[in-house]
Design a protein around this motif. Structure first.
Motif, PDB file in Angstrom:
ATOM      1  N   PRO A 129      15.935  12.396 -22.587  1.00 21.78           N
ATOM      2  CA  PRO A 129      16.676  11.151 -22.362  1.00 21.78           C
ATOM      3  C   PRO A 129      16.951  10.874 -20.891  1.00 21.78           C
ATOM      4  O   PRO A 129      17.146   9.714 -20.507  1.00 21.78           O
ATOM      5  CB  PRO A 129      17.968  11.349 -23.153  1.00 21.78           C
ATOM      6  N   GLU A 130      16.944  11.909 -20.074  1.00 23.74           N
ATOM      7  CA  GLU A 130      17.157  11.717 -18.638  1.00 23.74           C
ATOM      8  C   GLU A 130      15.874  11.180 -18.001  1.00 23.74           C
ATOM      9  O   GLU A 130      14.817  11.799 -18.127  1.00 23.74           O
ATOM     10  CB  GLU A 130      17.560  13.035 -17.972  1.00 23.74           C
ATOM     11  N   VAL A 131      15.972  10.048 -17.344  1.00 22.51           N
ATOM     12  CA  VAL A 131      14.796   9.371 -16.798  1.00 22.51           C
ATOM     13  C   VAL A 131      15.072   8.927 -15.360  1.00 22.51           C
ATOM     14  O   VAL A 131      16.219   8.752 -14.959  1.00 22.51           O
ATOM     15  CB  VAL A 131      14.412   8.143 -17.658  1.00 22.51           C
ATOM     16  N   PHE A 132      14.001   8.735 -14.606  1.00 23.76           N
ATOM     17  CA  PHE A 132      14.147   8.192 -13.253  1.00 23.76           C
ATOM     18  C   PHE A 132      14.007   6.677 -13.297  1.00 23.76           C
ATOM     19  O   PHE A 132      13.545   6.095 -14.279  1.00 23.76           O
ATOM     20  CB  PHE A 132      13.130   8.812 -12.285  1.00 23.76           C
ATOM     21  N   VAL A 133      14.410   6.035 -12.218  1.00 30.22           N
ATOM     22  CA  VAL A 133      14.252   4.592 -12.050  1.00 30.22           C
ATOM     23  C   VAL A 133      13.274   4.372 -10.912  1.00 30.22           C
ATOM     24  O   VAL A 133      13.459   4.913  -9.809  1.00 30.22           O
ATOM     25  CB  VAL A 133      15.596   3.903 -11.736  1.00 30.22           C
ATOM     26  N   GLU A 134      12.248   3.596 -11.163  1.00 33.55           N
ATOM     27  CA  GLU A 134      11.234   3.302 -10.150  1.00 33.55           C
ATOM     28  C   GLU A 134      11.242   1.813  -9.824  1.00 33.55           C
ATOM     29  O   GLU A 134      11.402   0.972 -10.716  1.00 33.55           O
ATOM     30  CB  GLU A 134       9.847   3.715 -10.653  1.00 33.55           C
ATOM     31  N   LEU A 135      11.072   1.492  -8.552  1.00 31.02           N
ATOM     32  CA  LEU A 135      10.895   0.116  -8.098  1.00 31.02           C
ATOM     33  C   LEU A 135       9.438  -0.036  -7.705  1.00 31.02           C
ATOM     34  O   LEU A 135       8.905   0.754  -6.926  1.00 31.02           O
ATOM     35  CB  LEU A 135      11.829  -0.204  -6.931  1.00 31.02           C
ATOM     36  N   GLN A 136       8.801  -1.050  -8.227  1.00 34.72           N
ATOM     37  CA  GLN A 136       7.347  -1.182  -8.123  1.00 34.72           C
ATOM     38  C   GLN A 136       6.917  -1.850  -6.825  1.00 34.72           C
ATOM     39  O   GLN A 136       7.521  -2.821  -6.360  1.00 34.72           O
ATOM     40  CB  GLN A 136       6.841  -2.009  -9.305  1.00 34.72           C
ATOM     41  N   ASP A 137       5.847  -1.318  -6.260  1.00 38.75           N
ATOM     42  CA  ASP A 137       5.120  -1.976  -5.169  1.00 38.75           C
ATOM     43  C   ASP A 137       3.960  -2.737  -5.784  1.00 38.75           C
ATOM     44  O   ASP A 137       3.032  -2.141  -6.317  1.00 38.75           O
ATOM     45  CB  ASP A 137       4.611  -0.936  -4.162  1.00 38.75           C
ATOM     46  N   HIS A 138       4.037  -4.064  -5.742  1.00 36.33           N
ATOM     47  CA  HIS A 138       2.961  -4.898  -6.280  1.00 36.33           C
ATOM     48  C   HIS A 138       2.340  -5.721  -5.158  1.00 36.33           C
ATOM     49  O   HIS A 138       1.902  -6.851  -5.355  1.00 36.33           O
ATOM     50  CB  HIS A 138       3.495  -5.799  -7.395  1.00 36.33           C
ATOM     51  N   GLY A 185       0.777  -1.227   0.000  1.00 42.69           N
ATOM     52  CA  GLY A 185       0.000   0.000   0.000  1.00 42.69           C
ATOM     53  C   GLY A 185       0.813   1.283   0.000  1.00 42.69           C
ATOM     54  O   GLY A 185       0.239   2.367  -0.123  1.00 42.69           O
ATOM     55  N   ALA A 186       2.137   1.174   0.142  1.00 38.90           N
ATOM     56  CA  ALA A 186       2.969   2.376   0.200  1.00 38.90           C
ATOM     57  C   ALA A 186       3.249   2.952  -1.182  1.00 38.90           C
ATOM     58  O   ALA A 186       3.670   4.100  -1.304  1.00 38.90           O
ATOM     59  CB  ALA A 186       4.287   2.075   0.912  1.00 38.90           C
ATOM     60  N   GLY A 187       3.026   2.161  -2.223  1.00 38.14           N
ATOM     61  CA  GLY A 187       3.351   2.606  -3.566  1.00 38.14           C
ATOM     62  C   GLY A 187       4.813   2.358  -3.885  1.00 38.14           C
ATOM     63  O   GLY A 187       5.617   2.001  -3.024  1.00 38.14           O
TER      64      GLY A 187
END
Length: 274
Positions: free
Chosen positions: A244-253, A100-102
């Motif tokens: 071209p500059e992008v962030f990296v996200e780690l998913q909460d599933h 639930g934290a995202g």
């Protein structure tokens, strides 16, 4: 992959008195250049390769890398909404997705990069298919490299560990057992558009999982379905041009997947002295 994927149907094939269940779909679009539907239940699973005992686990960051997580805090990360607090658990040198934290994403952005991270799916196995040890590396929130417990866990081929979700299965399945630390080494080439908004270079990625190559400069067909505003079970498409500059996200599933030793370095250019 999208959290609502728990609704995926199961296609039952009956042979004699035994019923074999294969997760996936047959009512989705055909992926261009292939005979397969998005999340096709009939797409062949990648062959299994047993990786070596270790590869890049606990590899120290190079001198020009940005350390994104060293086991101590989430100072390099923010929550799923720009500027919100990252609320994952940090303990014993790892960070863990909290139900639930995202997801969490890097505060900084990077173009054309080498990313190292290590992850462990839960040692206590719960669920199956897409509900087992599910997370993901979401580059700019739209290009996904799937994280899943794919050790003796059948699912649709383009949704297993290391897949470019909904587009390309990995060449092989190099997953370790649940609870063991695994490594991803990801080289990402950012897409480019011309001044008129025409795509001139698709996003491409090389993925090495536990020392085994899953993809070698494989191009994305576009955004991953189910994230970044692209409907689940639809074809990936390139939307509005982005830098071209992008962030990296780690998913909460909603699975307590753990991460450690995360670092990133921009590739730079040939003949570039600094």
């Amino acid at each position: 992959m999208p959290s609502f994927a728990r609704l995926l149907p199961w296609f039952v094939v009956v042979t004699g008195s035994l019923a074999a269940q294969t997760p996936g779909y047959k009512d989705t679009p055909i992926i261009p250049g292939t005979p397969w539907h998005v999340h096709d239940s009939d797409r062949p699973p990648p062959r299994v390769v047993t990786p070596g005992a270790t590869f890049s686990q606990l590899a120290p960051a190079p001198s020009d890398a940005t350390v994104l997580f060293d086991g101590k805090d989430l100072g390099q990360w923010e929550g799923p909404r720009n500027g919100s607090e990252a609320k994952w658990k940090v303990a014993d040198g790892y960070m863990e997705a909290v139900h639930g934290a995202g997801g969490i994403r890097t505060k900084a952005k990077f173009a054309d990069f080498q990313l190292h991270l290590e992850f462990a799916t839960p040692a206590i196995v719960k669920g199956s298919s897409q509900e087992r040890g599910n997370s993901g590396v979401l580059i700019n929130g739209i290009y996904e490299v799937q994280i899943l417990d794919s050790f003796n866990n059948p699912t649709y081929a383009d949704g297993q560990a290391g897949a470019l979700y909904g587009q390309t299965p990995p060449l092989v399945n190099a997953s370790k057992p649940p609870g063991e630390w695994q490594s991803y080494d990801i080289i990402f080439d950012s897409p480019r558009w011309d001044d008129g908004g025409k795509l001139t270079k698709p996003a491409a990625v090389t993925v090495i999982h536990n020392g085994v190559v899953l993809h070698h400069r494989r191009e994305y067909l576009g955004s991953t379905d189910g994230i970044g505003g692209v409907p689940h079970k639809s074809l990936g498409v390139y939307g509005k041009p982005h830098p071209p500059e992008v962030f990296v996200e780690l998913q909460d599933h909603n699975n307590p997947v753990r991460y450690r030793n995360v670092w990133i370095r921009e590739l730079g250019h040939y003949d570039e002295a600094k």
